[in-house]
Design a protein around this motif. Structure first.
Motif, short mmCIF file in Angstrom:
data_model
loop_
_atom_site.label_atom_id
_atom_site.label_comp_id
_atom_site.label_asym_id
_atom_site.label_seq_id
_atom_site.Cartn_x
_atom_site.Cartn_y
_atom_site.Cartn_z
N ALA A 63 6.63 -11.98 -0.96
CA ALA A 63 5.58 -12.26 0.02
C ALA A 63 4.54 -11.13 -0.05
CB ALA A 63 6.18 -12.42 1.41
N ALA A 64 4.26 -10.46 1.07
CA ALA A 64 3.24 -9.40 1.07
C ALA A 64 3.86 -8.02 0.83
CB ALA A 64 2.50 -9.40 2.40
N PHE A 65 5.09 -7.99 0.36
CA PHE A 65 5.80 -6.73 0.18
C PHE A 65 6.17 -6.51 -1.28
CE2 PHE A 65 6.42 -8.01 4.53
CZ PHE A 65 6.38 -6.83 5.25
N GLN A 66 6.53 -5.27 -1.59
CA GLN A 66 7.11 -4.93 -2.88
C GLN A 66 8.57 -4.53 -2.64
OE1 GLN A 66 6.24 -4.85 -6.12
NE2 GLN A 66 4.21 -5.76 -5.77
N VAL A 67 9.45 -5.01 -3.50
CA VAL A 67 10.87 -4.65 -3.40
C VAL A 67 11.20 -3.70 -4.55
CG1 VAL A 67 13.23 -5.50 -3.36
CG2 VAL A 67 11.39 -6.90 -2.41
N GLU B 7 0.81 -1.23 0.00
CA GLU B 7 0.00 0.00 0.00
C GLU B 7 0.84 1.28 0.00
OE1 GLU B 7 -0.44 -1.65 4.34
OE2 GLU B 7 -0.06 -2.43 2.31
N TYR B 8 2.14 1.17 0.33
CA TYR B 8 2.98 2.38 0.35
C TYR B 8 3.90 2.46 -0.87
CZ TYR B 8 1.54 2.11 5.24
OH TYR B 8 0.80 2.01 6.38
N THR B 9 3.75 1.54 -1.82
CA THR B 9 4.68 1.47 -2.94
C THR B 9 4.71 2.76 -3.75
OG1 THR B 9 4.28 -0.90 -3.10
CG2 THR B 9 5.37 0.13 -4.97
#
Length: 695
Positions: A637-641, A614-616
């Motif tokens: 997982a539940a993150f964006q890199v 949501e903060y990407t």
């Protein structure tokens, strides 16, 4: 000194990984299960044996590489726990230089992260054989197969699983051993000290057989006899598999991969078995190369106590109780306490004082050292990282280490008159320990400037100065280490002619300069026709040019990426001196550089931000505002890199801003990547500021 373990039963290894992959926790478990520690140390509690500095315990990170020794299966294992933070990459560099093998740790959730790539490349450079350990298999989002694929794609390695996880995340209970085709389940009540062997459950049988097939194929390719056996029988016995894995590891053609959870005390004992079974003894690595100081000829030292003594100083540390400690790796020979050696780099004789086997910041006195040993020496004078200690009758200079240039600077000044002398003494002690830490003086203001690899690096050094060395200091704002270069070819001429009452000075040089495109900093070519300038007066011209490079023509920053050819000149039979030609070379460069379209360069960092999805967009928008260039985005997982190139000048205070953007949930890592041209508006401001003009 009688060696307890023969050289074949010694392993000199390092533990390397990205920050927070679990290096120190894994080392603590190794010390517990090998009987060195009677209780488990925890990084989070500040009780880790290997993180003994107050700064390490407060931040929960490793800053300095710590050495320790333990035993497993009648083998002696010397371990160096290296830092994961990129600001302390020199600690990893010098550790890998003197180690025979390495354990590469990867987080089962994070996979191959930026610093993992950096340390892997460092290990590639020194051809260090590796065993990989996928840690944190108990974490939500753990993905063993995904990490293996990243090792293959990102690191261009050949990972071969010799275990697969027995369960995952909350249900992770142990590992399935693909060599013996059995399941190992750990007992939580014994703090992981005990495990029992059971048959592979039906749920895991098909996956285990698939991975076993890949393992056998990889092992068969290491040797023709194994390949014939595999093709004819379709299988290999345990000894053939272990032998093939060892051969492949030592030749760097494959990397055995294990898994576990060090924090949950699962998988550490098989990891120790892998160190003993697959990583090299000092006798398995090629003889160390060096050159003879008198002639420059290549020479070698074999890992044999009967050879002439040769050791490399790879780390200097100041100890509050014993003074300066010099860490050495002994490559050949044997020496007792009190022996006379020579520092072949400085040609100074050194007496081997007290010898200490280090266990983090604790120590044990030794009577002597032999080939394969890593220890600390008390009482050596005027030694620095990279020096060689050797037998006076058989001198050799071993290859020193290369360290990156600092990218960030701050001004520092004493708080009181009493701190004046202590600050210079304290800074010089820190500079002795850390080859990436530099001290200089601003010629115009007289201020002391300290330079390092990042904000955290300098923050830790200043903290050590004020806390450990009891020096009061005021620190200025961080300054970027800019550079200058040229974009075009040009020519220049310099003359230095002085006529006094007696003998005069005469030097005259003509040069051509051009931009280098191969990544090197400086190249000097002699194109003068024979007889135009005497041969002995040409090196001073080069020296003068090198000194001129230190202060650029735009804003006084060092010039890099410049080629120079000495094309013509003239000399006087009586008045020409080395000093005159040195000045002439400097003046010629000062004449040529402004005509070669000089530009300002800035350090550009590669940054990886791991953020909740949501903060990407906010994170990317912020990076764009900082003149960032987005390189890639990938889910984890539940993150964006998010990976990007961002100028260092725009990254000050980023940690605070990122916390605000993501409610404290995003994290980032940053490392120097390359220098790039500063855009014109920013360059004009920097040049004006350095020239003392108002902007």
């Amino acid at each position: 000194m009688v060696r307890v373990n023969p050289l074949e039963k010694v392993r000199n290894i390092g533990i390397m990984a990205h920050i927070d992959a679990g290096k120190t926790t894994t080392t603590e478990r190794v010390l517990f299960y090998t009987g060195i520690n009677y209780k488990l140390g925890e990084v989070d509690d500040g009780t880790a044996t290997m993180d003994w500095m107050p700064q390490e315990q407060e931040r929960g990170i490793t800053i300095t590489s710590a050495a320790t020794t333990c035993s497993w299966r009648d083998h002696r294992i010397n371990i160096i726990d290296t830092p994961g933070h990129v600001d302390f990459t020199a600690e990893v560099e010098r550790s890998l230089r003197v180690l025979d093998g390495a354990l590469a740790l990867f987080c089962a959730v994070g996979g191959v992260e930026p610093q993992s790539e950096t340390v892997w490349r460092q290990a590639d450079r020194y051809r260090v054989p590796r065993v990989a350990f996928v840690n944190k298999m108990d974490r939500v989002g753990a993905n063993f197969a995904g990490v293996i694929e990243q090792i293959r794609s990102k690191l261009k390695a050949n990972p071969i699983a010799i275990q697969i996880p027995f369960g995952a995340e909350d249900s992770f209970v142990g590992v399935i051993d693909l060599v013996g085709m059995r399941a190992l389940r750990w007992h939580d009540e014994s703090l992981g000290a005990e495990y029992h062997v059971e048959d592979i459950p039906d749920d895991f049988r098909a996956e285990a057989e698939e991975y076993r097939e890949r393992l056998l194929e990889a092992v068969a390719e290491t040797d023709e006899s194994r390949l014939e056996q595999y093709l004819s029988a379709g299988d290999l016995d345990r000894e053939q598999v272990l032998g093939g894995l060892r051969d492949g590891t030592l030749s760097n053609t494959l990397v055995p991969v294990l898994c576990g959870s060090a924090f949950r005390n699962k998988g550490v004992q098989p990891l120790l078995d892998a160190v003993v079974d697959f990583l090299p003894a000092p006798t398995d690595v090629p003889p160390i190369e060096g050159h003879l100081p008198a002639t420059g000829e290549l020479d070698v030292r074999r890992p044999d106590p009967e050879e002439p003594f040769a050791a490399l100083v790879f780390k200097i540390m100041n100890d509050a109780f014993v003074g300066q400690l010099a860490f050495i790796r002994v490559y050949s020979g044997h020496a007792e306490t009190g022996a006379t050696l020579v520092n072949s780099v400085t040609d100074q004789k050194q007496r081997l004082g007290r010898l200490l086997k280090m266990h983090a910041n604790k120590r044990e006195v030794l009577s002597g050292v032999s080939a394969g040993d890593i220890c600390a020496v008390v009482g050596l004078r005027n030694v620095k990282t990279g020096d060689t200690l050797c037998d006076p009758g058989h001198p050799i200079v071993l290859e020193a280490m290369q360290f990156p240039e600092p990218v960030i600077s701050v001004t520092i000044e004493p708080k009181t008159k009493a701190d004046q002398d202590r600050i210079s003494e304290g800074l010089s002690r820190l500079a002795q320990e850390d080859p990436t830490f530099r001290i200089s003086t601003d010629e115009e203001t007289g201020q002391t400037i300290i330079s390092g690899m990042g904000e955290l690096h300098l923050e830790i050094l200043v903290d050590r100065l004020t806390r450990d060395l009891k020096v009061g200091a005021n620190v200025g704002r961080p300054q970027v280490a800019y550079r200058e270069t040229i974009l075009e070819e040009s020519a220049g001429e310099g003359s230095f002619i002085r006529q006094t009452g007696g003998r005069g000075q005469y030097g005259h040089a003509k040069i051509r300069i051009w931009p280098l495109t191969d990544g090197s900093d400086f190249e000097f070519v002699d194109e003068v026709r024979e007889g135009v300038i005497p041969a002995e007066l040409i090196p001073p011209v080069e020296q003068g040019i090198r000194e001129a490079l230190e202060r650029g023509v735009l804003a006084g920053y060092p010039l890099m990426g410049v080629g120079v050819a000495l094309v013509d000149g003239s000399f006087h039979e009586v008045d020409s001196t080395e000093m005159a030609f040195k000045v002439a070379g400097s003046l010629a460069f000062r004449d040529a550089a402004p005509k070669a379209k000089p530009v300002l360069l800035e350090p550009v960092m590669e940054i990886e931000v791991v953020t909740p999805e949501e903060y990407t967009s906010d994170v990317i928008g912020d990076l764009n505002r900082r003149r960032g260039r987005i390189l890639s985005m990938e889910p984890r997982a539940a993150f964006q890199v998010v990976t990007a190139y961002v100028p260092l000048a725009e990254m000050f205070g980023y940690a605070t801003d990122l916390r605000s953007l993501s409610q404290g949930r995003a994290t980032y890592t940053m490392q120097f990547d390359h220098y790039d041209e500063v855009p014109r508006p920013q360059a004009e401001q920097i040049i004006a500021r350095t020239r003392g003009l108002t902007t």
